[in-house]
Design an enzyme around this catalytic site. Structure first.
Site, short mmCIF file in Angstrom:
data_model
loop_
_atom_site.label_atom_id
_atom_site.label_comp_id
_atom_site.label_asym_id
_atom_site.label_seq_id
_atom_site.Cartn_x
_atom_site.Cartn_y
_atom_site.Cartn_z
N LYS A 132 0.86 -1.19 0.00
CA LYS A 132 0.00 0.00 0.00
C LYS A 132 0.89 1.23 0.00
O LYS A 132 2.04 1.16 0.44
CB LYS A 132 -0.89 -0.01 1.25
CG LYS A 132 -2.11 0.87 1.14
CD LYS A 132 -3.27 0.17 0.46
CE LYS A 132 -4.44 1.11 0.24
NZ LYS A 132 -5.63 0.41 -0.26
N ASP A 172 -7.10 4.49 -4.41
CA ASP A 172 -7.73 4.36 -3.08
C ASP A 172 -8.32 5.74 -2.81
O ASP A 172 -8.56 6.52 -3.76
CB ASP A 172 -6.70 3.94 -2.03
CG ASP A 172 -7.32 3.54 -0.69
OD1 ASP A 172 -7.79 2.40 -0.56
OD2 ASP A 172 -7.38 4.38 0.24
P1 NDP Z 1 -12.83 8.05 -2.54
O1 NDP Z 1 -11.75 9.02 -2.37
O2 NDP Z 1 -13.40 7.83 -3.90
O3 NDP Z 1 -14.04 8.39 -1.56
C1 NDP Z 1 -13.84 8.46 -0.19
C2 NDP Z 1 -15.14 8.87 0.45
O4 NDP Z 1 -15.01 8.73 1.86
C3 NDP Z 1 -15.50 10.33 0.21
O5 NDP Z 1 -16.89 10.46 0.25
C4 NDP Z 1 -14.85 11.04 1.39
O6 NDP Z 1 -15.46 12.27 1.73
C5 NDP Z 1 -15.08 10.04 2.50
N1 NDP Z 1 -13.99 10.16 3.48
C6 NDP Z 1 -12.68 9.89 3.30
N2 NDP Z 1 -11.98 10.14 4.41
C7 NDP Z 1 -12.87 10.57 5.30
C8 NDP Z 1 -12.77 10.98 6.64
N3 NDP Z 1 -11.58 10.99 7.27
N4 NDP Z 1 -13.90 11.34 7.27
C9 NDP Z 1 -15.10 11.31 6.64
N5 NDP Z 1 -15.25 10.94 5.36
C10 NDP Z 1 -14.17 10.58 4.71
O7 NDP Z 1 -12.26 6.66 -1.94
P2 NDP Z 1 -12.76 5.17 -2.22
O8 NDP Z 1 -14.23 5.15 -2.38
O9 NDP Z 1 -11.90 4.60 -3.26
O10 NDP Z 1 -12.36 4.45 -0.84
C11 NDP Z 1 -13.25 4.38 0.27
C12 NDP Z 1 -12.79 3.27 1.20
O11 NDP Z 1 -12.79 2.01 0.51
C13 NDP Z 1 -11.37 3.41 1.77
O12 NDP Z 1 -11.34 2.86 3.07
C14 NDP Z 1 -10.55 2.53 0.84
O13 NDP Z 1 -9.37 2.08 1.46
C15 NDP Z 1 -11.54 1.39 0.62
N6 NDP Z 1 -11.29 0.57 -0.57
C16 NDP Z 1 -11.26 1.14 -1.81
C17 NDP Z 1 -11.06 0.34 -2.90
C18 NDP Z 1 -11.14 0.89 -4.29
O14 NDP Z 1 -11.15 0.07 -5.23
N7 NDP Z 1 -11.23 2.18 -4.48
C19 NDP Z 1 -10.78 -1.11 -2.77
C20 NDP Z 1 -10.95 -1.61 -1.42
C21 NDP Z 1 -11.16 -0.78 -0.37
P3 NDP Z 1 -14.65 13.65 1.50
O15 NDP Z 1 -14.64 13.83 0.02
O16 NDP Z 1 -15.43 14.68 2.24
O17 NDP Z 1 -13.27 13.44 2.06
#
Ligand code: NDP
Length: 452
Positions: A132, A172
Protein backbone atom coordinates in the site's frame (compact mmCIF):
# COMPACT_ATOMS: atom_id res chain seq x y z
CA UNK A 1 1.18 -30.66 22.34
CA UNK A 2 0.71 -26.93 23.04
CA UNK A 3 -2.68 -26.01 24.53
CA UNK A 4 -4.99 -23.28 23.25
CA UNK A 5 -4.49 -21.01 26.34
CA UNK A 6 -0.70 -21.25 25.83
CA UNK A 7 -1.07 -20.24 22.21
CA UNK A 8 -3.35 -17.36 23.10
CA UNK A 9 -0.76 -16.13 25.59
CA UNK A 10 2.02 -16.45 23.00
CA UNK A 11 -0.01 -14.52 20.40
CA UNK A 12 -0.86 -11.88 22.98
CA UNK A 13 2.79 -11.42 23.94
CA UNK A 14 3.70 -11.21 20.28
CA UNK A 15 1.07 -8.53 19.74
CA UNK A 16 2.41 -6.51 22.67
CA UNK A 17 5.95 -6.77 21.29
CA UNK A 18 4.77 -5.63 17.84
CA UNK A 19 3.01 -2.64 19.42
CA UNK A 20 6.22 -1.82 21.26
CA UNK A 21 8.35 -1.98 18.10
CA UNK A 22 5.89 0.17 16.13
CA UNK A 23 5.02 3.01 18.50
CA UNK A 24 2.33 5.60 17.73
CA UNK A 25 0.70 3.57 14.95
CA UNK A 26 -2.76 2.86 16.44
CA UNK A 27 -4.40 1.77 13.16
CA UNK A 28 -1.59 -0.72 12.51
CA UNK A 29 -1.91 -2.07 16.08
CA UNK A 30 -5.67 -2.44 15.56
CA UNK A 31 -5.25 -4.41 12.32
CA UNK A 32 -2.65 -6.71 13.92
CA UNK A 33 -4.85 -7.21 16.99
CA UNK A 34 -7.88 -8.13 14.90
CA UNK A 35 -5.91 -10.84 13.09
CA UNK A 36 -3.85 -12.27 15.96
CA UNK A 37 -6.86 -12.67 18.26
CA UNK A 38 -8.38 -15.14 15.76
CA UNK A 39 -5.38 -17.33 14.91
CA UNK A 40 -5.13 -19.58 18.01
CA UNK A 41 -7.30 -22.43 16.63
CA UNK A 42 -5.26 -22.81 13.43
CA UNK A 43 -1.91 -22.53 15.22
CA UNK A 44 -3.08 -25.20 17.68
CA UNK A 45 -4.00 -27.55 14.86
CA UNK A 46 -0.99 -26.93 12.61
CA UNK A 47 2.18 -26.87 14.77
CA UNK A 48 4.32 -25.68 11.81
CA UNK A 49 2.61 -22.29 12.18
CA UNK A 50 4.13 -21.93 15.63
CA UNK A 51 7.60 -22.01 14.05
CA UNK A 52 9.63 -19.20 15.63
CA UNK A 53 9.63 -16.11 13.51
CA UNK A 54 6.84 -17.00 11.08
CA UNK A 55 4.15 -14.73 12.48
CA UNK A 56 6.77 -12.07 13.29
CA UNK A 57 7.81 -12.07 9.63
CA UNK A 58 4.19 -11.85 8.53
CA UNK A 59 3.71 -8.74 10.69
CA UNK A 60 6.88 -6.98 9.49
CA UNK A 61 6.80 -5.32 6.05
CA UNK A 62 9.42 -6.59 3.61
CA UNK A 63 10.27 -3.00 2.68
CA UNK A 64 9.11 0.53 3.61
CA UNK A 65 9.92 3.53 1.43
CA UNK A 66 9.35 7.12 2.58
CA UNK A 67 10.18 10.02 0.29
CA UNK A 68 9.88 13.76 -0.24
CA UNK A 69 7.35 14.99 -2.79
CA UNK A 70 7.94 18.67 -3.66
CA UNK A 71 5.54 20.36 -6.10
CA UNK A 72 4.46 23.85 -7.15
CA UNK A 73 0.90 25.16 -6.92
CA UNK A 74 -0.72 27.37 -9.58
CA UNK A 75 0.76 30.49 -7.92
CA UNK A 76 4.30 29.15 -8.01
CA UNK A 77 4.39 28.35 -4.29
CA UNK A 78 6.37 25.24 -3.37
CA UNK A 79 4.74 22.59 -1.17
CA UNK A 80 6.45 19.59 0.35
CA UNK A 81 4.45 16.43 0.99
CA UNK A 82 5.54 13.01 2.14
CA UNK A 83 5.21 9.90 -0.02
CA UNK A 84 5.01 6.29 1.20
CA UNK A 85 5.11 2.82 -0.28
CA UNK A 86 5.02 -0.14 2.08
CA UNK A 87 5.80 -3.43 0.31
CA UNK A 88 4.38 -5.78 2.89
CA UNK A 89 4.52 -9.33 1.62
CA UNK A 90 5.32 -10.87 -1.78
CA UNK A 91 5.06 -14.58 -0.96
CA UNK A 92 2.08 -14.98 -3.31
CA UNK A 93 3.04 -12.58 -6.10
CA UNK A 94 4.08 -8.98 -6.81
CA UNK A 95 3.04 -6.46 -4.15
CA UNK A 96 -0.40 -5.13 -5.03
CA UNK A 97 -2.44 -2.44 -3.34
CA UNK A 98 -3.66 1.10 -3.78
CA UNK A 99 -2.31 4.60 -3.26
CA UNK A 100 -4.16 6.95 -0.89
CA UNK A 101 -3.92 10.75 -1.11
CA UNK A 102 -5.44 12.23 2.05
CA UNK A 103 -4.09 14.66 4.69
CA UNK A 104 -4.46 11.98 7.40
CA UNK A 105 -1.98 9.62 5.69
CA UNK A 106 1.03 8.57 7.77
CA UNK A 107 3.23 5.50 8.01
CA UNK A 108 0.96 3.72 10.52
CA UNK A 109 -2.08 4.09 8.27
CA UNK A 110 -0.21 2.80 5.23
CA UNK A 111 1.10 -0.15 7.27
CA UNK A 112 -2.38 -1.08 8.49
CA UNK A 113 -3.68 -0.92 4.92
CA UNK A 114 -0.71 -2.95 3.62
CA UNK A 115 -1.16 -5.63 6.29
CA UNK A 116 -4.88 -5.94 5.50
CA UNK A 117 -4.07 -6.09 1.81
CA UNK A 118 -1.86 -9.17 2.25
CA UNK A 119 -4.81 -11.09 3.69
CA UNK A 120 -7.35 -9.65 1.25
CA UNK A 121 -5.25 -10.52 -1.78
CA UNK A 122 -4.70 -14.05 -0.49
CA UNK A 123 -8.48 -14.51 -0.19
CA UNK A 124 -9.01 -13.71 -3.88
CA UNK A 125 -7.11 -16.91 -4.70
CA UNK A 126 -5.06 -14.96 -7.28
CA UNK A 127 -1.26 -14.60 -7.42
CA UNK A 128 -0.81 -11.21 -5.77
CA UNK A 129 1.14 -10.13 -2.70
CA UNK A 130 0.20 -7.11 -0.58
CA UNK A 131 1.38 -3.51 -0.40
CA UNK A 132 0.00 0.00 0.00
CA UNK A 133 1.17 3.57 -0.46
CA UNK A 134 0.15 7.17 -0.69
CA UNK A 135 0.77 10.66 0.52
CA UNK A 136 -0.50 13.28 2.95
CA UNK A 137 -1.33 15.43 -0.10
CA UNK A 138 -4.93 16.71 -0.09
CA UNK A 139 -6.40 16.82 -3.61
CA UNK A 140 -9.59 18.62 -2.46
CA UNK A 141 -9.80 22.09 -4.00
CA UNK A 142 -6.68 21.59 -6.15
CA UNK A 143 -6.79 22.31 -9.88
CA UNK A 144 -6.16 19.55 -12.42
CA UNK A 145 -2.78 21.12 -13.19
CA UNK A 146 -1.78 21.04 -9.51
CA UNK A 147 -2.87 17.42 -9.16
CA UNK A 148 -0.88 16.57 -12.30
CA UNK A 149 2.29 18.24 -11.00
CA UNK A 150 1.91 16.48 -7.68
CA UNK A 151 1.41 13.07 -9.34
CA UNK A 152 4.43 13.64 -11.59
CA UNK A 153 6.63 14.49 -8.62
CA UNK A 154 5.31 11.50 -6.65
CA UNK A 155 6.05 9.13 -9.53
CA UNK A 156 9.51 10.60 -10.09
CA UNK A 157 10.54 8.77 -6.92
CA UNK A 158 8.02 5.90 -6.87
CA UNK A 159 9.00 4.57 -10.33
CA UNK A 160 12.23 3.11 -8.89
CA UNK A 161 10.29 0.78 -6.62
CA UNK A 162 7.45 -0.49 -8.84
CA UNK A 163 7.03 -2.62 -11.96
CA UNK A 164 4.60 -5.17 -13.37
CA UNK A 165 6.53 -8.05 -11.77
CA UNK A 166 7.54 -6.15 -8.64
CA UNK A 167 4.84 -3.89 -7.24
CA UNK A 168 1.61 -2.77 -8.88
CA UNK A 169 -0.20 0.21 -7.29
CA UNK A 170 -3.83 1.23 -7.92
CA UNK A 171 -6.28 3.84 -6.55
CA UNK A 172 -7.73 4.36 -3.08
CA UNK A 173 -9.08 7.42 -1.26
CA UNK A 174 -8.21 10.53 -3.31
CA UNK A 175 -6.74 8.52 -6.18
CA UNK A 176 -9.10 7.79 -9.06
CA UNK A 177 -8.75 7.53 -12.82
CA UNK A 178 -7.47 11.13 -13.19
CA UNK A 179 -4.58 10.51 -10.79
CA UNK A 180 -3.80 7.05 -12.22
CA UNK A 181 -3.59 8.69 -15.68
CA UNK A 182 -1.05 11.30 -14.54
CA UNK A 183 0.96 8.68 -12.62
CA UNK A 184 1.05 6.31 -15.58
CA UNK A 185 2.06 9.10 -17.96
CA UNK A 186 5.04 10.04 -15.79
CA UNK A 187 6.09 6.38 -15.35
CA UNK A 188 6.00 5.89 -19.12
CA UNK A 189 7.97 9.07 -19.71
CA UNK A 190 10.71 8.25 -17.20
CA UNK A 191 11.13 4.61 -18.14
CA UNK A 192 10.41 4.93 -21.87
CA UNK A 193 8.36 1.71 -21.60
CA UNK A 194 4.75 0.87 -22.28
CA UNK A 195 4.34 -1.30 -19.21
CA UNK A 196 0.57 -1.46 -18.88
CA UNK A 197 0.62 -3.87 -15.94
CA UNK A 198 2.52 -1.45 -13.67
CA UNK A 199 -0.66 0.32 -12.46
CA UNK A 200 -4.29 -0.75 -12.40
CA UNK A 201 -7.42 1.38 -12.55
CA UNK A 202 -6.27 2.78 -15.90
CA UNK A 203 -8.63 4.44 -18.38
CA UNK A 204 -10.54 2.10 -20.64
CA UNK A 205 -8.92 3.34 -23.85
CA UNK A 206 -5.40 2.60 -22.64
CA UNK A 207 -5.30 -0.69 -20.79
CA UNK A 208 -7.96 -0.34 -18.10
CA UNK A 209 -10.43 -3.13 -17.44
CA UNK A 210 -14.17 -2.75 -17.81
CA UNK A 211 -15.90 -3.02 -14.40
CA UNK A 212 -12.74 -2.04 -12.44
CA UNK A 213 -14.32 1.25 -11.22
CA UNK A 214 -17.45 -0.65 -10.16
CA UNK A 215 -15.72 -3.73 -8.73
CA UNK A 216 -15.24 -2.87 -5.05
CA UNK A 217 -18.78 -1.58 -4.49
CA UNK A 218 -20.41 -4.28 -6.63
CA UNK A 219 -18.35 -6.95 -4.90
CA UNK A 220 -19.33 -5.77 -1.44
CA UNK A 221 -23.01 -5.88 -2.33
CA UNK A 222 -22.56 -9.42 -3.68
CA UNK A 223 -20.84 -10.40 -0.43
CA UNK A 224 -23.65 -8.88 1.67
CA UNK A 225 -26.17 -10.76 -0.49
CA UNK A 226 -24.33 -14.04 0.11
CA UNK A 227 -24.37 -13.44 3.88
CA UNK A 228 -28.12 -12.78 3.75
CA UNK A 229 -28.72 -15.91 1.68
CA UNK A 230 -27.02 -17.96 4.42
CA UNK A 231 -29.84 -16.71 6.65
CA UNK A 232 -32.58 -17.51 4.16
CA UNK A 233 -33.03 -13.92 2.90
CA UNK A 234 -31.88 -11.86 -0.06
CA UNK A 235 -31.24 -8.22 -0.91
CA UNK A 236 -34.54 -7.49 -2.60
CA UNK A 237 -36.65 -5.03 -0.63
CA UNK A 238 -33.97 -4.44 2.05
CA UNK A 239 -33.21 -0.88 3.12
CA UNK A 240 -29.53 0.05 3.34
CA UNK A 241 -27.39 2.74 4.95
CA UNK A 242 -24.24 3.51 2.97
CA UNK A 243 -21.53 5.94 4.08
CA UNK A 244 -19.16 7.78 1.75
CA UNK A 245 -19.83 9.14 -1.72
CA UNK A 246 -16.64 8.20 -3.52
CA UNK A 247 -15.79 5.30 -5.77
CA UNK A 248 -16.81 2.50 -3.40
CA UNK A 249 -20.01 4.13 -2.14
CA UNK A 250 -21.27 5.12 -5.60
CA UNK A 251 -21.04 1.62 -7.04
CA UNK A 252 -22.39 0.08 -3.84
CA UNK A 253 -25.48 2.25 -4.25
CA UNK A 254 -25.71 1.39 -7.96
CA UNK A 255 -25.62 -2.38 -7.33
CA UNK A 256 -28.03 -2.21 -4.39
CA UNK A 257 -30.54 -0.41 -6.60
CA UNK A 258 -30.03 -2.89 -9.43
CA UNK A 259 -30.74 -5.81 -7.09
CA UNK A 260 -33.94 -4.30 -5.72
CA UNK A 261 -32.65 -2.96 -2.40
CA UNK A 262 -33.20 0.63 -1.29
CA UNK A 263 -30.02 2.60 -0.45
CA UNK A 264 -31.22 5.45 1.76
CA UNK A 265 -28.03 7.40 2.43
CA UNK A 266 -24.62 8.59 1.34
CA UNK A 267 -22.15 10.91 3.08
CA UNK A 268 -18.88 12.80 2.96
CA UNK A 269 -16.79 14.49 5.62
CA UNK A 270 -19.32 17.38 5.82
CA UNK A 271 -22.34 15.21 6.80
CA UNK A 272 -24.84 12.84 5.27
CA UNK A 273 -27.83 12.82 2.96
CA UNK A 274 -30.97 10.80 3.60
CA UNK A 275 -33.12 10.17 0.56
CA UNK A 276 -36.43 8.45 1.30
CA UNK A 277 -36.91 7.48 -2.36
CA UNK A 278 -33.49 5.84 -2.50
CA UNK A 279 -30.28 7.61 -3.60
CA UNK A 280 -30.35 8.56 -7.29
CA UNK A 281 -27.00 7.26 -8.48
CA UNK A 282 -26.94 9.29 -11.71
CA UNK A 283 -27.30 12.54 -9.75
CA UNK A 284 -24.73 11.39 -7.20
CA UNK A 285 -22.21 10.64 -9.96
CA UNK A 286 -22.87 14.04 -11.54
CA UNK A 287 -22.26 15.91 -8.25
CA UNK A 288 -19.30 13.88 -6.97
CA UNK A 289 -17.51 12.51 -10.03
CA UNK A 290 -18.16 15.15 -12.70
CA UNK A 291 -18.41 18.34 -10.64
CA UNK A 292 -16.25 17.11 -7.71
CA UNK A 293 -18.79 18.85 -5.46
CA UNK A 294 -20.01 18.28 -1.89
CA UNK A 295 -22.83 16.01 -0.82
CA UNK A 296 -25.11 18.89 0.24
CA UNK A 297 -25.48 19.82 -3.44
CA UNK A 298 -27.08 16.42 -4.08
CA UNK A 299 -29.83 17.17 -1.53
CA UNK A 300 -30.40 20.68 -2.95
CA UNK A 301 -30.95 19.29 -6.46
CA UNK A 302 -32.85 16.13 -5.57
CA UNK A 303 -36.00 17.81 -4.27
CA UNK A 304 -38.38 16.89 -1.47
CA UNK A 305 -37.31 13.24 -0.90
CA UNK A 306 -33.78 14.16 0.23
CA UNK A 307 -32.32 16.21 3.04
CA UNK A 308 -28.76 17.02 4.11
CA UNK A 309 -27.80 16.46 7.76
CA UNK A 310 -24.63 18.49 8.40
CA UNK A 311 -22.11 16.72 10.63
CA UNK A 312 -24.55 13.89 11.43
CA UNK A 313 -23.72 10.21 11.75
CA UNK A 314 -25.27 8.15 9.01
CA UNK A 315 -25.67 5.12 11.31
CA UNK A 316 -28.58 6.81 13.11
CA UNK A 317 -30.77 6.10 10.05
CA UNK A 318 -32.69 2.82 10.63
CA UNK A 319 -32.07 0.18 7.93
CA UNK A 320 -31.83 -3.58 7.35
CA UNK A 321 -28.20 -3.57 6.25
CA UNK A 322 -25.23 -1.22 6.64
CA UNK A 323 -22.34 -0.81 4.20
CA UNK A 324 -19.63 1.52 5.57
CA UNK A 325 -17.73 2.72 2.50
CA UNK A 326 -15.78 5.86 3.50
CA UNK A 327 -12.80 5.36 5.80
CA UNK A 328 -11.29 3.54 8.81
CA UNK A 329 -12.97 3.64 12.22
CA UNK A 330 -16.05 5.50 10.99
CA UNK A 331 -18.45 3.17 12.86
CA UNK A 332 -17.79 2.81 16.60
CA UNK A 333 -19.38 0.91 19.48
CA UNK A 334 -22.13 3.52 19.98
CA UNK A 335 -22.99 3.44 16.30
CA UNK A 336 -23.08 -0.37 16.38
CA UNK A 337 -25.45 -0.26 19.37
CA UNK A 338 -27.71 2.14 17.43
CA UNK A 339 -27.71 -0.15 14.39
CA UNK A 340 -28.57 -3.18 16.55
CA UNK A 341 -31.37 -1.25 18.31
CA UNK A 342 -32.76 -0.40 14.87
CA UNK A 343 -32.76 -4.08 13.86
CA UNK A 344 -29.81 -4.24 11.42
CA UNK A 345 -29.30 -7.76 9.99
CA UNK A 346 -25.95 -7.45 8.22
CA UNK A 347 -22.97 -5.08 8.16
CA UNK A 348 -20.49 -5.44 5.30
CA UNK A 349 -17.28 -3.38 5.09
CA UNK A 350 -16.76 -1.61 1.75
CA UNK A 351 -14.03 0.55 3.26
CA UNK A 352 -10.92 -0.83 4.97
CA UNK A 353 -11.45 -1.34 8.73
CA UNK A 354 -14.36 1.15 8.98
CA UNK A 355 -15.76 -0.67 12.00
CA UNK A 356 -13.79 -0.49 15.26
CA UNK A 357 -12.82 -3.74 16.99
CA UNK A 358 -15.24 -3.08 19.88
CA UNK A 359 -18.06 -2.43 17.41
CA UNK A 360 -17.28 -5.67 15.54
CA UNK A 361 -17.50 -7.62 18.81
CA UNK A 362 -20.80 -5.93 19.69
CA UNK A 363 -22.35 -6.71 16.29
CA UNK A 364 -21.21 -10.33 16.45
CA UNK A 365 -22.56 -10.77 19.99
CA UNK A 366 -25.91 -9.39 18.78
CA UNK A 367 -26.03 -12.02 16.01
CA UNK A 368 -25.57 -9.53 13.14
CA UNK A 369 -23.85 -11.00 10.05
CA UNK A 370 -20.55 -9.10 9.79
CA UNK A 371 -18.42 -9.11 6.60
CA UNK A 372 -14.85 -7.88 7.23
CA UNK A 373 -13.35 -5.63 4.56
CA UNK A 374 -10.53 -7.99 3.69
CA UNK A 375 -13.21 -10.38 2.36
CA UNK A 376 -16.12 -8.10 1.49
CA UNK A 377 -14.24 -5.40 -0.43
CA UNK A 378 -11.77 -7.73 -2.19
CA UNK A 379 -13.64 -7.35 -5.50
CA UNK A 380 -11.62 -4.24 -6.40
CA UNK A 381 -8.23 -5.84 -6.12
CA UNK A 382 -9.53 -9.01 -7.73
CA UNK A 383 -10.57 -7.09 -10.86
CA UNK A 384 -7.24 -5.23 -10.71
CA UNK A 385 -5.54 -8.63 -10.99
CA UNK A 386 -7.84 -9.41 -13.95
CA UNK A 387 -6.75 -6.07 -15.47
CA UNK A 388 -3.12 -7.24 -15.14
CA UNK A 389 -4.03 -10.52 -16.86
CA UNK A 390 -5.70 -8.65 -19.75
CA UNK A 391 -2.67 -6.34 -20.06
CA UNK A 392 -0.33 -9.31 -20.15
CA UNK A 393 -2.34 -10.95 -22.93
CA UNK A 394 -2.82 -7.59 -24.74
CA UNK A 395 -6.55 -8.12 -24.82
CA UNK A 396 -9.65 -6.76 -23.17
CA UNK A 397 -12.60 -8.72 -21.87
CA UNK A 398 -16.26 -7.81 -22.16
CA UNK A 399 -18.02 -6.22 -19.20
CA UNK A 400 -20.12 -9.38 -18.87
CA UNK A 401 -17.05 -11.61 -18.62
CA UNK A 402 -15.47 -9.42 -15.93
CA UNK A 403 -18.76 -9.28 -13.99
CA UNK A 404 -19.08 -13.07 -14.15
CA UNK A 405 -15.51 -13.49 -12.88
CA UNK A 406 -16.18 -10.96 -10.11
CA UNK A 407 -19.29 -12.78 -8.94
CA UNK A 408 -17.48 -16.14 -8.93
CA UNK A 409 -14.64 -14.67 -6.92
CA UNK A 410 -16.95 -13.01 -4.38
CA UNK A 411 -18.98 -16.20 -3.97
CA UNK A 412 -15.79 -18.23 -3.53
CA UNK A 413 -14.49 -15.79 -0.92
CA UNK A 414 -17.79 -16.00 0.95
CA UNK A 415 -17.77 -19.81 0.86
CA UNK A 416 -14.11 -19.98 1.94
CA UNK A 417 -14.70 -17.68 4.92
CA UNK A 418 -17.89 -19.45 5.91
CA UNK A 419 -16.44 -22.96 5.69
CA UNK A 420 -13.18 -22.03 7.39
CA UNK A 421 -15.04 -20.44 10.31
CA UNK A 422 -17.09 -23.61 10.69
CA UNK A 423 -14.03 -25.88 10.44
CA UNK A 424 -12.35 -23.96 13.26
CA UNK A 425 -15.35 -23.94 15.58
CA UNK A 426 -16.72 -20.42 14.97
CA UNK A 427 -19.72 -20.87 12.66
CA UNK A 428 -20.98 -17.63 11.12
CA UNK A 429 -17.85 -15.69 12.21
CA UNK A 430 -16.56 -14.28 8.91
CA UNK A 431 -13.71 -12.43 10.65
CA UNK A 432 -12.19 -15.65 11.95
CA UNK A 433 -12.92 -17.42 8.66
CA UNK A 434 -11.27 -14.69 6.56
CA UNK A 435 -8.23 -14.35 8.80
CA UNK A 436 -7.53 -18.07 9.05
CA UNK A 437 -8.13 -18.87 5.38
CA UNK A 438 -5.86 -16.02 4.25
CA UNK A 439 -3.25 -16.82 6.91
CA UNK A 440 -3.04 -20.47 5.80
CA UNK A 441 -2.39 -19.48 2.19
CA UNK A 442 0.27 -16.86 2.97
CA UNK A 443 1.93 -18.82 5.78
CA UNK A 444 2.19 -22.01 3.68
CA UNK A 445 3.92 -20.07 0.90
CA UNK A 446 6.27 -18.35 3.35
CA UNK A 447 7.20 -21.67 4.95
CA UNK A 448 7.86 -23.24 1.53
CA UNK A 449 10.08 -20.30 0.47
CA UNK A 450 12.33 -20.37 3.55
CA UNK A 451 13.43 -17.73 6.00
CA UNK A 452 13.67 -14.59 3.87
P1 NDP B 1 -12.83 8.05 -2.54
O1 NDP B 1 -11.75 9.02 -2.37
O2 NDP B 1 -13.40 7.83 -3.90
O3 NDP B 1 -14.04 8.39 -1.56
C1 NDP B 1 -13.84 8.46 -0.19
C2 NDP B 1 -15.14 8.87 0.45
O4 NDP B 1 -15.01 8.73 1.86
C3 NDP B 1 -15.50 10.33 0.21
O5 NDP B 1 -16.89 10.46 0.25
C4 NDP B 1 -14.85 11.04 1.39
O6 NDP B 1 -15.46 12.27 1.73
C5 NDP B 1 -15.08 10.04 2.50
N1 NDP B 1 -13.99 10.16 3.48
C6 NDP B 1 -12.68 9.89 3.30
N2 NDP B 1 -11.98 10.14 4.41
C7 NDP B 1 -12.87 10.57 5.30
C8 NDP B 1 -12.77 10.98 6.64
N3 NDP B 1 -11.58 10.99 7.27
N4 NDP B 1 -13.90 11.34 7.27
C9 NDP B 1 -15.10 11.31 6.64
N5 NDP B 1 -15.25 10.94 5.36
C10 NDP B 1 -14.17 10.58 4.71
O7 NDP B 1 -12.26 6.66 -1.94
P2 NDP B 1 -12.76 5.17 -2.22
O8 NDP B 1 -14.23 5.15 -2.38
O9 NDP B 1 -11.90 4.60 -3.26
O10 NDP B 1 -12.36 4.45 -0.84
C11 NDP B 1 -13.25 4.38 0.27
C12 NDP B 1 -12.79 3.27 1.20
O11 NDP B 1 -12.79 2.01 0.51
C13 NDP B 1 -11.37 3.41 1.77
O12 NDP B 1 -11.34 2.86 3.07
C14 NDP B 1 -10.55 2.53 0.84
O13 NDP B 1 -9.37 2.08 1.46
C15 NDP B 1 -11.54 1.39 0.62
N6 NDP B 1 -11.29 0.57 -0.57
C16 NDP B 1 -11.26 1.14 -1.81
C17 NDP B 1 -11.06 0.34 -2.90
C18 NDP B 1 -11.14 0.89 -4.29
O14 NDP B 1 -11.15 0.07 -5.23
N7 NDP B 1 -11.23 2.18 -4.48
C19 NDP B 1 -10.78 -1.11 -2.77
C20 NDP B 1 -10.95 -1.61 -1.42
C21 NDP B 1 -11.16 -0.78 -0.37
P3 NDP B 1 -14.65 13.65 1.50
O15 NDP B 1 -14.64 13.83 0.02
O16 NDP B 1 -15.43 14.68 2.24
O17 NDP B 1 -13.27 13.44 2.06
Amino acid sequence: MTTRPDINTTLDLLRIEIEHRNPAQPEFHQAIHEVLETLAPVVAERPEYAEPGLIERLCEPERQVIFRVPWQDDHGRVHVNRGFRVEFNSALGPYKGGLRFHPSVNLGIIKFLGFEQVFKNALTGLGIGGGKGGSDFDPHGRSDAEVMRFCQSFMTELYRHIGEHTDVPAGDIGVGSREIGYLFGQYRRITNRWEAGVLTGKGQGWGGSLIRPEATGYGNVLFAGAMLRERGEDLEGQTAVVSGSGNVAIYTIEKLTELGANPLTCSDSSGYVIDEKGVDVALLKQVKEVERGRIGTYAERRGASARFVPGGRVWEVPADIALPSATQNELDENDAATLVRNGVKAVSEGANMPVTLEAVHLLQRAGVAFGPGKAANAGGVAVSALEMAQNHARTSWTAQRVQDELSHIMNDIHTTCHETAERYGSPGDYVTGANIAAFERVADSMLAQGVI
